[in-house]
Scaffold this motif. Structure first.
Motif, short mmCIF file in Angstrom:
data_model
loop_
_atom_site.label_atom_id
_atom_site.label_comp_id
_atom_site.label_asym_id
_atom_site.label_seq_id
_atom_site.Cartn_x
_atom_site.Cartn_y
_atom_site.Cartn_z
N LEU A 46 -10.15 8.09 6.30
CA LEU A 46 -11.24 7.24 5.84
C LEU A 46 -10.74 5.93 5.24
CD1 LEU A 46 -13.57 9.93 4.24
CD2 LEU A 46 -13.56 9.05 6.58
N GLN A 47 -9.43 5.74 5.23
CA GLN A 47 -8.85 4.49 4.73
C GLN A 47 -7.96 3.88 5.81
OE1 GLN A 47 -6.90 5.19 0.98
NE2 GLN A 47 -8.82 5.45 -0.13
N PRO A 48 -8.54 3.31 6.85
CA PRO A 48 -7.75 2.77 7.95
C PRO A 48 -6.99 1.51 7.55
CG PRO A 48 -10.06 2.20 8.24
CD PRO A 48 -9.99 3.13 7.07
N SER A 59 -5.29 -0.27 10.21
CA SER A 59 -5.00 -0.89 11.50
C SER A 59 -6.31 -1.02 12.26
CB SER A 59 -4.01 -0.04 12.30
OG SER A 59 -4.65 1.13 12.79
N PRO A 60 -6.41 -1.96 13.20
CA PRO A 60 -7.64 -2.09 13.99
C PRO A 60 -7.98 -0.82 14.77
CG PRO A 60 -6.29 -4.06 14.22
CD PRO A 60 -5.45 -3.06 13.47
N ALA A 61 -6.96 -0.15 15.32
CA ALA A 61 -7.22 1.07 16.09
C ALA A 61 -7.83 2.15 15.21
CB ALA A 61 -5.92 1.56 16.73
N GLU A 62 -7.23 2.39 14.05
CA GLU A 62 -7.76 3.43 13.17
C GLU A 62 -9.11 3.03 12.61
OE1 GLU A 62 -8.19 6.99 11.60
OE2 GLU A 62 -6.54 6.41 12.92
N HIS A 63 -9.36 1.74 12.41
CA HIS A 63 -10.66 1.28 11.93
C HIS A 63 -11.75 1.65 12.93
CE1 HIS A 63 -13.93 -1.67 11.24
NE2 HIS A 63 -13.66 -1.42 9.97
N SER A 64 -11.48 1.47 14.22
CA SER A 64 -12.48 1.82 15.23
C SER A 64 -12.74 3.32 15.25
CB SER A 64 -12.02 1.34 16.61
OG SER A 64 -10.85 2.03 17.04
N ILE A 65 -11.70 4.13 15.03
CA ILE A 65 -11.88 5.58 14.97
C ILE A 65 -12.73 5.96 13.76
CG2 ILE A 65 -10.68 7.79 14.67
CD1 ILE A 65 -8.31 6.57 16.17
N THR A 66 -12.45 5.34 12.62
CA THR A 66 -13.18 5.64 11.39
C THR A 66 -14.65 5.26 11.51
OG1 THR A 66 -11.16 5.29 10.09
CG2 THR A 66 -13.26 5.24 8.91
N VAL A 67 -14.93 4.09 12.09
CA VAL A 67 -16.32 3.67 12.26
C VAL A 67 -17.07 4.65 13.16
CG1 VAL A 67 -17.81 1.90 13.25
CG2 VAL A 67 -15.87 1.23 11.83
N LEU A 68 -16.44 5.06 14.26
CA LEU A 68 -17.08 6.05 15.14
C LEU A 68 -17.33 7.35 14.39
CD1 LEU A 68 -18.05 6.96 17.94
CD2 LEU A 68 -15.69 7.64 18.44
N GLU A 124 -3.68 7.02 9.01
CA GLU A 124 -4.24 5.72 8.62
C GLU A 124 -3.90 4.60 9.58
OE1 GLU A 124 -3.62 4.81 4.54
OE2 GLU A 124 -4.44 6.72 3.84
N LEU A 125 -3.14 4.93 10.66
CA LEU A 125 -2.72 3.88 11.58
C LEU A 125 -3.21 4.09 13.01
CD1 LEU A 125 0.95 3.17 10.42
CD2 LEU A 125 -1.17 2.07 9.70
N VAL A 133 0.85 -1.18 0.00
CA VAL A 133 0.00 0.00 0.00
C VAL A 133 0.89 1.24 0.00
CG1 VAL A 133 -1.73 1.29 1.28
CG2 VAL A 133 -1.81 -1.19 1.26
N VAL A 134 0.66 2.14 -0.92
CA VAL A 134 1.28 3.46 -0.86
C VAL A 134 0.17 4.42 -0.46
CG1 VAL A 134 2.54 5.23 -2.10
CG2 VAL A 134 2.94 2.83 -2.63
N ALA A 135 0.13 4.73 0.82
CA ALA A 135 -1.03 5.40 1.40
C ALA A 135 -0.87 6.92 1.39
CB ALA A 135 -1.24 4.90 2.83
N GLY A 136 -1.94 7.57 1.80
CA GLY A 136 -1.94 9.01 2.00
C GLY A 136 -2.43 9.30 3.39
#
Length: 320
Positions: free
Chosen positions: A15-17, A19-28, A160-161, A8-11
């Motif tokens: 909105l593109q998590p 990691s599990p931690a960032e995924h929980s933040i994004t969902v919230l 993203e992390l 992945v070459v990310a930015g």
């Protein structure tokens, strides 16, 4: 790092998590956004309804004043309390706990990050590896990031992390980093820290475990001795012009602690706080006039001749 279907070459996109931690933040964040839109729609409907019936004494659907009171209590008091309580519980159970500092013994790697005006010093405790602005971690591994600062308050944020982590003088804070896929994840200082705050960037490079271990071994080794004639002249320029007063190159007499460690400078992808590419043209421009490239940075203009700069570039390009 070469691109592939697994890389992945990310930015800096929350909105593109990855990691599990960032995924929980994004969902919230999405839950709060959708809830806010529903609330806004409800308020808009009530406003339009009120305007449409502004000359009518009775409430819509045959309601009386008692119904109006129930409407105010239900929508204006009870519903906000329920929604805010639900969001608080969600945040506490699913978000705060997943983004909290990792518990002792729950991580496999520890990295120390020190904020400077305006670069990130990165150390790997237990060895000699020191780098700047590029934080290497093994993929799918829990990493304990210990942060502090050498000067003013900084804030480390890799969108993203995980969440932001403030770096405060005299204190250390901790944060979990975890990348579910190999890739390069840009980060940023998120606390105004001076003139070049906007150009204080960080790259988190998540690698397969074997490649990370190989990188760490190489980064822990001292610098190679200058090989070519131009590089040897460049090493002499590095010492005579006072570069060694600010920069360290392990394995040489250069022991400066003001600027970034340059032991393996040529292996990095970027220069100047991850703001310019690490190539010969950019390095030459940086040595010729650092204030033009990054105004306000702490590197003085040394007034080097073109020959000195060329020799110095030849030396720095051998530091792999």
């Amino acid at each position: 790092m070469p691109r592939s279907s697994a890389v992945v070459v990310a930015g800096q996109n929350v909105l593109q998590p990855h990691s599990p931690a960032e995924h929980s933040i994004t969902v919230l964040g999405w839950v709060m956004f959708v809830g806010a839109m529903i609330g806004l729609l409800l308020v808009a409907v009530l406003l339009v309804l009120g305007w449409a019936r502004r000359r009518t004494a009775s409430l819509p659907f045959g309601g009386d004043e008692r119904a109006a009171t129930r409407l105010v209590i239900g929508l204006g008091i009870a519903m906000p309390i329920l929604i805010l309580t639900a969001l608080f519980l969600w945040s506490d159970i699913f978000v705060i706990r997943s983004t909290a500092a990792p518990s002792k013994g729950s991580t496999a790697v520890t990295v120390q990050v020190i904020g400077h005006q305006w670069f990130w010093e990165i150390r790997y405790p237990g060895g000699d590896a020191v780098t700047a602005n590029e934080l290497h971690i093994p993929v799918r591994t829990r990493v304990n990031v210990v942060g502090t600062t050498a000067d003013v308050i900084h804030s480390l944020w890799v969108p993203e992390l995980n969440r932001k982590m403030d770096l405060i003088p005299g204190r250390t804070n901790r944060m979990l980093l975890y990348a579910d896929r190999a890739g390069t994840y840009p980060g940023q200082c998120a606390e105004f820290c001076g003139l070049q705050h906007a150009h204080m960037e960080l790259l988190v490079i998540a690698q397969p475990r074997a490649r990370f271990e190989q990188w760490l071994r190489g980064e822990s080794a001292p610098a190679r001795q200058a090989g070519g004639a131009a590089a040897q002249l460049g090493q002499a320029v590095f010492a005579s012009e006072g570069c060694d007063d600010c920069h360290q190159i392990r394995g040489t007499p250069a022991k400066g602690q003001v600027g970034p460690d340059l032991t393996h400078l040529a292996s990095r992808m970027t220069l100047a706080g991850a703001t310019i590419p690490n190539d010969r043209t950019s390095l030459t421009d940086w040595l010729r006039d650092p204030q033009k490239v990054k105004p306000g940075n702490k590197m003085p203009e040394l007034g080097l001749t073109s020959e000195d700069i060329a020799d110095l570039v030849a030396y720095l390009e051998e530091l792999r």
